[in-house]
Design a protein around this motif. Structure first.
Motif, PDB file in Angstrom:
ATOM      1  N   UNK A 225       0.848  -1.199   0.000  1.00  0.00           N
ATOM      2  CA  UNK A 225       0.000   0.000   0.000  1.00  0.00           C
ATOM      3  C   UNK A 225       0.880   1.244   0.000  1.00  0.00           C
ATOM      4  N   UNK A 226       1.942   1.207   0.800  1.00  0.00           N
ATOM      5  CA  UNK A 226       2.870   2.332   0.827  1.00  0.00           C
ATOM      6  C   UNK A 226       3.498   2.585  -0.531  1.00  0.00           C
ATOM      7  N   UNK A 227       3.812   1.514  -1.251  1.00  0.00           N
ATOM      8  CA  UNK A 227       4.373   1.671  -2.588  1.00  0.00           C
ATOM      9  C   UNK A 227       3.394   2.343  -3.538  1.00  0.00           C
ATOM     10  N   UNK A 228       2.121   1.972  -3.424  1.00  0.00           N
ATOM     11  CA  UNK A 228       1.103   2.612  -4.266  1.00  0.00           C
ATOM     12  C   UNK A 228       0.950   4.087  -3.909  1.00  0.00           C
ATOM     13  N   UNK A 229       0.976   4.391  -2.617  1.00  0.00           N
ATOM     14  CA  UNK A 229       0.888   5.790  -2.195  1.00  0.00           C
ATOM     15  C   UNK A 229       2.106   6.577  -2.660  1.00  0.00           C
ATOM     16  N   UNK A 230       3.262   5.930  -2.686  1.00  0.00           N
ATOM     17  CA  UNK A 230       4.472   6.592  -3.169  1.00  0.00           C
ATOM     18  C   UNK A 230       4.298   7.032  -4.619  1.00  0.00           C
ATOM     19  N   UNK A 231       3.668   6.197  -5.418  1.00  0.00           N
ATOM     20  CA  UNK A 231       3.404   6.580  -6.800  1.00  0.00           C
ATOM     21  C   UNK A 231       2.483   7.784  -6.898  1.00  0.00           C
ATOM     22  N   UNK A 232       1.477   7.839  -6.038  1.00  0.00           N
ATOM     23  CA  UNK A 232       0.577   8.996  -6.027  1.00  0.00           C
ATOM     24  C   UNK A 232       1.310  10.260  -5.583  1.00  0.00           C
ATOM     25  N   UNK A 233       2.215  10.112  -4.623  1.00  0.00           N
ATOM     26  CA  UNK A 233       2.964  11.275  -4.144  1.00  0.00           C
ATOM     27  C   UNK A 233       3.868  11.840  -5.238  1.00  0.00           C
ATOM     28  N   UNK A 234       4.400  10.973  -6.088  1.00  0.00           N
ATOM     29  CA  UNK A 234       5.195  11.458  -7.222  1.00  0.00           C
ATOM     30  C   UNK A 234       4.324  12.296  -8.153  1.00  0.00           C
ATOM     31  N   UNK A 235       3.087  11.871  -8.343  1.00  0.00           N
ATOM     32  CA  UNK A 235       2.164  12.656  -9.166  1.00  0.00           C
ATOM     33  C   UNK A 235       1.856  14.000  -8.508  1.00  0.00           C
ATOM     34  N   UNK A 236       1.778  14.002  -7.163  1.00  0.00           N
ATOM     35  CA  UNK A 236       1.494  15.261  -6.469  1.00  0.00           C
ATOM     36  C   UNK A 236       2.612  16.275  -6.675  1.00  0.00           C
ATOM     37  N   UNK A 237       3.839  15.808  -6.731  1.00  0.00           N
ATOM     38  CA  UNK A 237       4.957  16.722  -6.998  1.00  0.00           C
ATOM     39  C   UNK A 237       4.748  17.431  -8.332  1.00  0.00           C
ATOM     40  N   UNK A 238       4.322  16.690  -9.335  1.00  0.00           N
ATOM     41  CA  UNK A 238       4.095  17.301 -10.651  1.00  0.00           C
ATOM     42  C   UNK A 238       2.934  18.293 -10.597  1.00  0.00           C
ATOM     43  N   UNK A 239       1.892  17.953  -9.852  1.00  0.00           N
ATOM     44  CA  UNK A 239       0.763  18.877  -9.708  1.00  0.00           C
ATOM     45  C   UNK A 239       1.191  20.153  -8.990  1.00  0.00           C
ATOM     46  N   UNK A 240       2.042  20.009  -7.978  1.00  0.00           N
ATOM     47  CA  UNK A 240       2.526  21.185  -7.255  1.00  0.00           C
ATOM     48  C   UNK A 240       3.414  22.054  -8.150  1.00  0.00           C
ATOM     49  N   UNK A 241       4.229  21.417  -8.964  1.00  0.00           N
ATOM     50  CA  UNK A 241       5.050  22.169  -9.917  1.00  0.00           C
ATOM     51  C   UNK A 241       4.177  22.958 -10.887  1.00  0.00           C
ATOM     52  N   UNK A 242       3.149  22.316 -11.393  1.00  0.00           N
ATOM     53  CA  UNK A 242       2.242  23.006 -12.316  1.00  0.00           C
ATOM     54  C   UNK A 242       1.560  24.186 -11.622  1.00  0.00           C
ATOM     55  N   UNK A 243       1.153  23.986 -10.366  1.00  0.00           N
ATOM     56  CA  UNK A 243       0.501  25.069  -9.621  1.00  0.00           C
ATOM     57  C   UNK A 243       1.462  26.233  -9.405  1.00  0.00           C
ATOM     58  N   UNK A 244       2.721  25.922  -9.126  1.00  0.00           N
ATOM     59  CA  UNK A 244       3.713  26.982  -8.936  1.00  0.00           C
ATOM     60  C   UNK A 244       3.893  27.785 -10.221  1.00  0.00           C
ATOM     61  N   UNK A 245       3.963  27.105 -11.336  1.00  0.00           N
ATOM     62  CA  UNK A 245       4.142  27.822 -12.603  1.00  0.00           C
ATOM     63  C   UNK A 245       2.925  28.687 -12.924  1.00  0.00           C
ATOM     64  N   UNK A 246       1.736  28.199 -12.611  1.00  0.00           N
ATOM     65  CA  UNK A 246       0.550  29.035 -12.821  1.00  0.00           C
ATOM     66  C   UNK A 246       0.589  30.255 -11.909  1.00  0.00           C
ATOM     67  N   UNK A 247       1.019  30.053 -10.659  1.00  0.00           N
ATOM     68  CA  UNK A 247       1.032  31.151  -9.691  1.00  0.00           C
ATOM     69  C   UNK A 247       2.038  32.232 -10.074  1.00  0.00           C
ATOM     70  N   UNK A 248       3.179  31.829 -10.593  1.00  0.00           N
ATOM     71  CA  UNK A 248       4.217  32.807 -10.940  1.00  0.00           C
ATOM     72  C   UNK A 248       4.023  33.379 -12.340  1.00  0.00           C
ATOM     73  N   UNK A 249       3.112  32.776 -13.105  1.00  0.00           N
ATOM     74  CA  UNK A 249       2.811  33.297 -14.429  1.00  0.00           C
ATOM     75  C   UNK A 249       3.866  33.015 -15.466  1.00  0.00           C
ATOM     76  N   UNK A 250       4.733  32.062 -15.201  1.00  0.00           N
ATOM     77  CA  UNK A 250       5.794  31.715 -16.153  1.00  0.00           C
ATOM     78  C   UNK A 250       6.319  30.329 -15.818  1.00  0.00           C
ATOM     79  N   UNK A 251       6.785  29.641 -16.833  1.00  0.00           N
ATOM     80  CA  UNK A 251       7.351  28.319 -16.611  1.00  0.00           C
ATOM     81  C   UNK A 251       8.724  28.437 -15.968  1.00  0.00           C
ATOM     82  N   UNK A 252       9.063  27.441 -15.191  1.00  0.00           N
ATOM     83  CA  UNK A 252      10.410  27.342 -14.651  1.00  0.00           C
ATOM     84  C   UNK A 252      11.365  26.883 -15.746  1.00  0.00           C
ATOM     85  N   UNK A 253      12.620  27.257 -15.599  1.00  0.00           N
ATOM     86  CA  UNK A 253      13.639  26.721 -16.494  1.00  0.00           C
ATOM     87  C   UNK A 253      13.770  25.219 -16.241  1.00  0.00           C
TER      88      UNK A 253
END
Length: 305
Positions: A225-253
């Motif tokens: 179960x922890x391994x499955x949650x780890x996969x979801x947490x990796x997806x959350x990192x990508x969602x957080x990155x996308x949210x940061x780029x939307x908030x700053x109004x520009x993509x990160x390098x």
């Protein structure tokens, strides 16, 4: 052999009645969040070490992580609630104190889910940030609850003791945190203290019905179960990155995005996996159930730190 701490349903029930709070005690939706402040303490957020980001971007990412933190708690409580309710239902005609304590547990988890939904709405209004979170909760709950009862109970035990560690070691005493968010975390921690005790009792009850081989298999299933949650947490990192780029109004390098991905992947793993798996009380409880299984968990934890 260490069997871990001793708890009783009566003690948990008494504590629950002493420490009850309402949604209005915790979150004043008339008062916007102070967006000059971080939401998560640095040991959990690990945003201050992102040297390629400007200070404003590091603060934004911290707040995005804080949003995800509570939303993920709301997500896991969507499977904790039905699991505990089913466990209580199995012996409704038995010990009255046990039944009342478990029903308090269920009611408090429902309250937490409601609180986190209200937080998410208030956060969106206060910040204007557009943040996505893994899920949907019903799908995650369905997947987790498809596993054996003891494996699910151990997963919940991990979450409850993890919550205690987060507050005691990282959140308590950090005066830099946004005040309303910090108060919310404190109130959540207070009630989760009783839940950690109750789930310890549930876990021991379920383990007592199994032989040693099946208990060991349940611990392995918890790791799955922890391994499955780890996969979801990796997806959350990508969602957080996308949210940061939307908030700053520009993509990160590309190099900035990769730095954030690496650091935040490790941060999420520690926050939701390693900090629970390595909690001394959690491990002591597992040792009381199955020493070899507990050792497998202990050995796996450093990779998630």
């Amino acid at each position: 052999m260490s069997t871990g701490p001793v708890f009783t349903y009566q003690d948990a029930l008494d504590a629950s009645q002493r420490t009850r709070w309402t949604l209005e005690d915790v979150l004043d939706e008339r008062v916007p969040f102070d967006l000059r402040r971080p939401f998560l303490p640095e040991p959990l957020a690990r945003t201050a070490r992102l040297g390629s980001l400007a200070p404003r971007d590091r603060l934004l990412l911290n707040q995005i992580r804080g949003h995800a933190y509570l939303c993920i708690f709301g997500l896991v409580e969507e499977f904790i609630l039905p699991f505990v309710l089913d466990h209580a239902r199995s012996q409704l005609a038995g010990d009255d104190v046990r039944t009342r304590a478990l029903l308090h547990f269920v009611e408090e988890e429902a309250k937490h889910i409601h609180l986190f939904k209200r937080f998410r709405d208030h956060f969106a209004r206060s910040s204007g940030l557009d943040c996505d979170v893994i899920g949907p909760p019903a799908d995650v709950a369905r997947e987790v609850l498809s596993h054996g009862p003891l494996a699910v109970a151990i997963t919940i035990l991990h979450i409850e003791w993890m919550t205690q560690r987060h507050y005691a070691e990282s959140i308590h005493g950090d005066d830099a945190l946004e005040p309303q968010f910090a108060r919310l975390l404190k109130c959540h921690w207070i009630e989760e203290a009783q839940h950690a005790q109750l789930d310890t009792l549930i876990t021991r009850e379920l383990a007592a019905e199994l032989d040693a081989r099946d208990v060991g298999a349940s611990i392995d299933e918890y790791l799955e179960i922890g391994g499955a949650l780890d996969g979801l947490l990796a997806k959350q990192v990508e969602l957080d990155l996308d949210a940061l780029e939307r908030a700053r109004g520009a993509r990160l390098a590309p190099d900035q995005r990769e730095e954030v991905r690496i650091v935040q992947r490790a941060a999420n793993r520690w926050t939701y996996l390693g900090s629970g798996m390595s909690h001394p009380v959690f491990l002591s409880i597992l040792r009381g159930l199955h020493p070899e299984g507990a050792e497998r968990v202990r050995r796996a934890a450093p990779a998630l730190s």
